[in-house]
Design a protein around this motif. Sequence first.
Motif, short mmCIF file in Angstrom:
data_model
loop_
_atom_site.label_atom_id
_atom_site.label_comp_id
_atom_site.label_asym_id
_atom_site.label_seq_id
_atom_site.Cartn_x
_atom_site.Cartn_y
_atom_site.Cartn_z
N ILE A 180 44.99 28.55 -32.92
CA ILE A 180 45.47 28.11 -31.59
C ILE A 180 44.41 27.24 -30.92
CG2 ILE A 180 46.08 28.90 -29.27
CD1 ILE A 180 47.20 31.48 -30.64
N ILE A 181 43.18 27.71 -30.96
CA ILE A 181 42.10 26.97 -30.28
C ILE A 181 41.94 25.59 -30.94
CG2 ILE A 181 39.60 26.95 -29.83
CD1 ILE A 181 39.82 30.07 -29.65
N GLU A 182 42.01 25.55 -32.26
CA GLU A 182 41.87 24.27 -32.96
C GLU A 182 43.01 23.32 -32.62
OE1 GLU A 182 39.30 22.97 -34.30
OE2 GLU A 182 38.35 24.87 -33.75
N LEU A 183 44.21 23.88 -32.48
CA LEU A 183 45.36 23.02 -32.14
C LEU A 183 45.18 22.40 -30.76
CD1 LEU A 183 48.21 25.23 -33.62
CD2 LEU A 183 47.67 22.87 -34.29
N SER B 224 42.55 19.74 -31.01
CA SER B 224 43.02 18.51 -31.67
C SER B 224 43.87 17.66 -30.73
CB SER B 224 43.80 18.86 -32.95
OG SER B 224 45.09 19.35 -32.59
N MET B 225 44.44 18.30 -29.70
CA MET B 225 45.25 17.53 -28.73
C MET B 225 44.41 17.06 -27.55
SD MET B 225 48.95 19.37 -28.66
CE MET B 225 48.67 21.06 -29.10
N GLY B 226 43.11 17.26 -27.64
CA GLY B 226 42.23 16.78 -26.56
C GLY B 226 42.13 17.74 -25.40
N ILE B 227 42.55 19.00 -25.60
CA ILE B 227 42.43 20.02 -24.54
C ILE B 227 41.10 20.73 -24.78
CG2 ILE B 227 43.51 22.02 -23.44
CD1 ILE B 227 45.63 19.90 -23.65
N ASN B 228 40.20 20.66 -23.85
CA ASN B 228 38.87 21.24 -24.02
C ASN B 228 38.95 22.78 -23.99
OD1 ASN B 228 36.21 21.91 -23.99
ND2 ASN B 228 35.67 20.75 -22.16
#
Length: 392
Positions: free
Chosen positions: A104-107, A110-114
């Motif tokens: 989840i954190i990686e997803l 990857s979408m630019g959410i820090n």
Amino acid sequence: MYLNREEERIYEGEEGWAYQIAMRILVKLGDLFGADRLIPIDSAHVSGVSYKTIGDAAIEFLEALAKAGAKSKVRSTANPAGIDYSHLEEMVNLPRLRERQVRIIELYRSMGINPILTCTPYYIRRPREGVHLAWAESSTVIYANSILHSWTNREGGPSALAAALIGKTPNYGVHKVENRQANVLVKVKTDLRDEAEFGALGIHVGRILKDEIPCFEGLLKPDETQLKHLGAAMASSGMPSLFYPCVSCPKISDKLEKLSVESDDLKNAFESLSTTNEAPDMIFIGCPHCSLEEVKQIALRIRGRRVNGNVKLWVCTSRYVRRKTENYVKIIEAAGGKVISDTCAVVTWLKELGVDVLMTNSAKTAYYAPTMNKVETIYASLDQCIEAACRG
Ligand code: F3S
């Protein structure tokens, strides 16, 4: 809701599926609440990060968005997850849970959410007054509107994510000046001593007012921590996303509906947040995540003492605050407490950690934990929590 040509193109899918679905979420929401148009936002804060709370279906949706090339258009941050990877010995340590949480954190990343993984992003970067935001997490939203004077509706995880991807949010609710007026004057007729009493006040007022906007009279120079607890509690038992801490303007207050809060109301609200007299297994401080000052205050109270071996002491804060308060963290950990980041007692697997009775100075946690975590609660001030941690 009016869309300009660029927004229409996105709505029709010309920028791809991910942006189309994000735009459709925003338009649906805007139409539902009577928004006239989309407005640009300064930042988004996304909830729905803990695997415990979102489960596998949400991961599939995030996978699809990431695969379709979704990227945030504005500065975006994420709420706490279910695990602190620096304190795995304190966490439910099942490989599948860990693997899913990492995914989840990686997803999001990857979408630019820090993935700052905190519900107090404003301690890391304080948004400017008057800017529009799309923030999820009710305690964060009410703090932003009431203390920081930024403007955000109470977003859900999907709508905050959609706003991040489009860089805009529908113009309704407290984004409009006419919807930011207080409509109830709350006259507090008793003195409040600490953050726990502010939390009890918030629970009481939230239960009565639901989504109305209160302004308070009679709060004597409250500090930001006390107001944080007041707002977080009010947004738990009710739906307000904005309050006004102090009123000294008779012109406004004369017109408002009035609600008096007496000492008995406060006492009843306070007592309603405890469900047992049994000894706690865990003392939890840090909902919402602690500020620099709160970590310092805990360290000063526990310095030279020792947490009893029968109980865990968790202090939750962001990694940023943890780093900035390194010396105080050492004091707390030398006493046997744990300063945990990235998660909290509510969004982790508490019951599976063997916790049956949770003691806390957070009205929000005490309000939610019996249902969300299936634990008994003891609600108390910070001083009482530290005493109980050392006494066991
Ligand atoms: Fe934050 Fe967890 Fe409380 S996410 S507001 S510490 S329930």
